[in-house]
Design a protein around this motif. Sequence first.
Motif, PDB file in Angstrom:
ATOM      1  N   THR A 392      77.473 -63.646 -26.381  1.00 39.18           N
ATOM      2  CA  THR A 392      76.880 -64.613 -27.306  1.00 39.18           C
ATOM      3  C   THR A 392      76.239 -65.769 -26.552  1.00 39.18           C
ATOM      4  O   THR A 392      75.127 -66.212 -26.875  1.00 39.18           O
ATOM      5  CB  THR A 392      77.955 -65.141 -28.269  1.00 39.18           C
ATOM      6  OG1 THR A 392      78.518 -64.048 -28.998  1.00 39.18           O
ATOM      7  CG2 THR A 392      77.367 -66.144 -29.245  1.00 39.18           C
ATOM      8  N   GLN A 399      67.536 -67.352 -25.243  1.00 34.21           N
ATOM      9  CA  GLN A 399      66.650 -68.044 -26.193  1.00 34.21           C
ATOM     10  C   GLN A 399      66.195 -69.387 -25.628  1.00 34.21           C
ATOM     11  O   GLN A 399      65.023 -69.763 -25.744  1.00 34.21           O
ATOM     12  CB  GLN A 399      67.374 -68.255 -27.519  1.00 34.21           C
ATOM     13  CG  GLN A 399      67.629 -66.975 -28.290  1.00 34.21           C
ATOM     14  CD  GLN A 399      68.499 -67.189 -29.524  1.00 34.21           C
ATOM     15  OE1 GLN A 399      69.569 -67.772 -29.433  1.00 34.21           O
ATOM     16  NE2 GLN A 399      68.040 -66.726 -30.661  1.00 34.21           N
ATOM     17  N   GLY A 426      74.816 -58.694 -33.312  1.00 26.97           N
ATOM     18  CA  GLY A 426      74.458 -59.238 -32.008  1.00 26.97           C
ATOM     19  C   GLY A 426      73.380 -58.410 -31.324  1.00 26.97           C
ATOM     20  O   GLY A 426      72.459 -58.958 -30.707  1.00 26.97           O
ATOM     21  N   ARG A 429      70.177 -59.195 -32.932  1.00 27.71           N
ATOM     22  CA  ARG A 429      69.698 -60.494 -32.461  1.00 27.71           C
ATOM     23  C   ARG A 429      69.068 -60.363 -31.062  1.00 27.71           C
ATOM     24  O   ARG A 429      68.055 -60.996 -30.755  1.00 27.71           O
ATOM     25  CB  ARG A 429      70.846 -61.506 -32.411  1.00 27.71           C
ATOM     26  CG  ARG A 429      71.277 -62.032 -33.785  1.00 27.71           C
ATOM     27  CD  ARG A 429      72.456 -62.991 -33.623  1.00 27.71           C
ATOM     28  NE  ARG A 429      72.872 -63.567 -34.881  1.00 27.71           N
ATOM     29  CZ  ARG A 429      72.390 -64.680 -35.399  1.00 27.71           C
ATOM     30  NH1 ARG A 429      71.441 -65.344 -34.747  1.00 27.71           N
ATOM     31  NH2 ARG A 429      72.825 -65.151 -36.554  1.00 27.71           N
ATOM     32  N   LEU A 432      65.727 -59.077 -31.329  1.00 28.67           N
ATOM     33  CA  LEU A 432      64.824 -60.126 -31.805  1.00 28.67           C
ATOM     34  C   LEU A 432      64.376 -61.021 -30.645  1.00 28.67           C
ATOM     35  O   LEU A 432      63.193 -61.355 -30.532  1.00 28.67           O
ATOM     36  CB  LEU A 432      65.521 -60.954 -32.882  1.00 28.67           C
ATOM     37  CG  LEU A 432      64.719 -62.110 -33.487  1.00 28.67           C
ATOM     38  CD1 LEU A 432      63.401 -61.623 -34.070  1.00 28.67           C
ATOM     39  CD2 LEU A 432      65.545 -62.822 -34.553  1.00 28.67           C
ATOM     40  N   THR A 454      62.812 -54.712 -36.059  1.00 28.04           N
ATOM     41  CA  THR A 454      63.979 -55.583 -35.914  1.00 28.04           C
ATOM     42  C   THR A 454      64.340 -56.235 -37.245  1.00 28.04           C
ATOM     43  O   THR A 454      65.519 -56.332 -37.607  1.00 28.04           O
ATOM     44  CB  THR A 454      63.696 -56.673 -34.850  1.00 28.04           C
ATOM     45  OG1 THR A 454      63.342 -56.043 -33.613  1.00 28.04           O
ATOM     46  CG2 THR A 454      64.911 -57.553 -34.633  1.00 28.04           C
ATOM     47  N   LEU A 458      67.870 -55.834 -39.460  1.00 32.60           N
ATOM     48  CA  LEU A 458      68.714 -56.983 -39.811  1.00 32.60           C
ATOM     49  C   LEU A 458      69.037 -57.070 -41.299  1.00 32.60           C
ATOM     50  O   LEU A 458      69.982 -57.757 -41.694  1.00 32.60           O
ATOM     51  CB  LEU A 458      68.024 -58.278 -39.368  1.00 32.60           C
ATOM     52  CG  LEU A 458      68.096 -58.625 -37.881  1.00 32.60           C
ATOM     53  CD1 LEU A 458      67.076 -59.692 -37.533  1.00 32.60           C
ATOM     54  CD2 LEU A 458      69.504 -59.090 -37.508  1.00 32.60           C
ATOM     55  N   ASP A 462      72.322 -59.254 -41.948  1.00 31.50           N
ATOM     56  CA  ASP A 462      72.182 -60.688 -42.197  1.00 31.50           C
ATOM     57  C   ASP A 462      70.843 -60.886 -42.903  1.00 31.50           C
ATOM     58  O   ASP A 462      69.798 -60.985 -42.252  1.00 31.50           O
ATOM     59  CB  ASP A 462      72.234 -61.465 -40.878  1.00 31.50           C
ATOM     60  CG  ASP A 462      72.233 -62.976 -41.082  1.00 31.50           C
ATOM     61  OD1 ASP A 462      71.669 -63.438 -42.083  1.00 31.50           O
ATOM     62  OD2 ASP A 462      72.796 -63.688 -40.221  1.00 31.50           O
ATOM     63  N   LEU A 465      68.760 -63.968 -41.783  1.00 30.97           N
ATOM     64  CA  LEU A 465      68.079 -63.795 -40.497  1.00 30.97           C
ATOM     65  C   LEU A 465      66.968 -62.757 -40.614  1.00 30.97           C
ATOM     66  O   LEU A 465      65.915 -62.892 -39.971  1.00 30.97           O
ATOM     67  CB  LEU A 465      69.081 -63.383 -39.423  1.00 30.97           C
ATOM     68  CG  LEU A 465      68.528 -63.217 -38.002  1.00 30.97           C
ATOM     69  CD1 LEU A 465      67.874 -64.510 -37.521  1.00 30.97           C
ATOM     70  CD2 LEU A 465      69.635 -62.795 -37.036  1.00 30.97           C
ATOM     71  N   THR A 469      63.098 -63.254 -39.686  1.00 29.65           N
ATOM     72  CA  THR A 469      62.377 -62.355 -38.790  1.00 29.65           C
ATOM     73  C   THR A 469      61.129 -61.804 -39.457  1.00 29.65           C
ATOM     74  O   THR A 469      60.090 -61.617 -38.808  1.00 29.65           O
ATOM     75  CB  THR A 469      63.308 -61.216 -38.336  1.00 29.65           C
ATOM     76  OG1 THR A 469      64.512 -61.770 -37.812  1.00 29.65           O
ATOM     77  CG2 THR A 469      62.647 -60.379 -37.251  1.00 29.65           C
TER      78      THR A 469
END
Length: 895
Positions: A392, A399, A426, A429, A432, A454, A458, A462, A465, A469
Amino acid sequence: MLDGLVSEVEAGRSAVLVLRGDAGIGKSALLDHLAARVTTHRIARGAGAESEMELPFAGLHQLCAPFLGHAGSLPPPQAKALATAFGVSAGPPPDRFLVGLAVLGLLTDVAAHRPLFCLVDDAQWLDRVSAQTLAFVARRMLAEPLALIFATREQRGRDDLAGLPELTLHGLDDTDARALLDASAEGPMDERIRDRVLAEARGNPLALLELPHDRVDAEAVEGSAPHGPGRVTGRIERSYLARVRSLPEPTQRLLLAAAAEPVGDVSLLRNAVERLGVDPDAAGPAVTAGLLDVGTLVRFRHPLLRSAIYRSAGLAELREVHRVLAEATDPQLDPDRRAWHLARATVRPDEAIAAELESSAGRARARGGTAAAAAFLAHAAVLTPHPGRKATRALAAAQAKLRAGAPAAARDLLELARAGTLDELGRARADLVEARISFASSRVDEVLPRLLATARRLVPLDAGLARETFLDTLSAGMFAGRLASEAHVREVAAAARATTPSRTGPPRNADLLLDALTTRFLDGYRDAVTVSRDAVRAFRRETGPDEVLRWSWAASALAADMWDHEGWTELVTRHVRTARAVGALTELPLALNSRVVVHTTAGELDAAALLIAETGRVQEAVGSGFSPYGTMTLAAWQGHASEAAPLIKAGTEEALGRGEGIGVAIACRAEAVLLNGLGRYEEALEAALRASGHPQDLVVTGWGLVEVVEAGARSGRLDVAEAALVRLTQDTDAAATDWALGVQQRCRALLSDGTAADELYRAAIERLGRTRAAMETARARLLYGEWLRREGRRADARAQLRMAHALFARFGAQAFAERALRELRATGETVARRDAATVALTPQESQIARLARDGLTNSEIGAQLFLSPHTVEWHLRKLYAKLGISSRRLLSTVL
């Protein structure tokens, strides 16, 4: 050169110089020479430290610390920004340029009392934000008794000091090298050894002084020495190490602690060595040997000595030294440096240290140190023991690295994240982040499928999110514009519409923006107006920096598409301000280009030119390419065909190469503006048709239709102009803003006759006059004046044409000004070709003159243009002389 620099400063003028060259070539010696030369003036010294390259503002604080007592004289916003940057007070991330202006004001205030010389050694090791801030200051010094002298090794890649005056130092020739070697020798030297030292030194002065201290015997000379001269820097370091190792063991341990503590804090070093069990008096032999100087600060004889000591130490020794330095560092006063030492004190995973580094990342981000935050997070990830938490943190670090303008480092951290334990969310993400890295470095149109995949992945994991996206994907589709498949963009919009928000309560800004864009792409302009206005209104309310950076471009483009000049201006301005504040250098060029287009629409071409120069420096700093949207647009409005045409051609090719259809559209519209201004209407029509031919280009399509109507009407292609007016009217009726309806009325007037045309022109001028789109107002007056002349109403025509000419001349829109001038002459009026006073002023002088005329003080002008008040006053004196006036109260008469 240095003597001339001193003379400049003593005469009240600023001076900047970058000394470049290899280690040992003499840069530090020249700084020492300069310091000895100006002992009657104030001297501030600083130095970059390799171990502190990622601590935000570390180098800047070192240089400015002696003068912080003067911060009270700064304007409150600047003082607050500086205090936040240095961690003295808490607050939102300070605007990077406001910090730069504060440093400029601080140094110039000190210099006003006595000339100030700021000497910065090892600038290649300055933390990035300090280097950028000092470069900003250096480029804005002018009329202060202030000097900034940097010493730096040649750098590959990022070089924030590029473009400043510089002096590159080279080695001594053979004659001087022999003379220096003989002068420094302690006794007769064997000729073979002498020749070898000369060969290995290659004219490097420090090598000539240090290598004779090496033990060189005949056997080495005859056969066992490596072939060739070898690396000079390495030989010097080995020479230093030989001298260090001849000192007592406690002295060597003290030197290692000093090498690991780059600030040179005497009390901190004393505390640390006592924890090592070393008597602080152990520094004596090193001082006697000329290797160390202990005064108010601890300084090494040469930066190479510090690096040689640090790099030669064993891992266990380094860990122990960093541990005691961490223990000696006050966790309240300097938690980040303490965390940095703790990170170097261990090679084993340690959650407590990782957590401290994560906290330091948060503080760095709050101070505007995006690169530092990324570095702290990266170290935290490496030291995290728990696989899930490690992944994480690595993902967060990736990022942050991407935002800081380091996509290669972001990819490495992404691999670290994927090597850890990531759940399905994860992993999505991570995909992404990878897509965003690709978006920053690949063709935009090629990234769309990856982003869409992506986003779909997702949706069940989520939904919130996933919708974000989808919004990223639609933003990329807007960028790809005509180069993306229309069906593909509609597919994205349809998939987004099918995904419902995951939370109850008021919709998020991102949800509102996504709904507006899906409606725009699926249902058309008219159906999108209401939801678009809601989204723009929501984004204009205060929001977090992450949201501002991520979606401001799409939100501001939507505002412009809705002909909402006020919302467009506000969103773009905040985008620039936020990107500067948090150091988001990958975002800043896009924000600046958007701001340039806003400035040109408002007739503020001088301000646009200054931003373009800034954009170039930012792109150079991060090593990024970016289609020159703003540059093309500005050149078109300035009307210099010989300059604009090559820029537009190159910009089109760059945009095509990166898959940025929006860039192609902007280039076509810029060409149409240029040619309409020059009165080359047939060619303008072709360019305008290309600009308006693809509805996916959104706002540029509408702007292109405006150019089609004017070029078609003037070239006799009334059928083409009328068809464009029908399309334009549909959208501008739906938008119903003063900007939209004013432009529509101007275009309708072009295709009307008699009383109807007269009323439409006057209505257009009235509506546009209520907006900040001053360029549109000036064009309306020009077209009205041209129509009035053709109607035989010469007196009325002169009134409109005079105003149009005055506006275009003030803006710097030369082609349109010349067009107005030709029309004025055709009415029988005799008028000078250009206002000589206006021509004589530089863009910056013009800005300063207008701001001074409007009643701003020197400090207020400086704050707006990122100049010191002294420099503003210097510019005012120059422009007074050019304009033949004696004070600012006369500016309103001559401008």
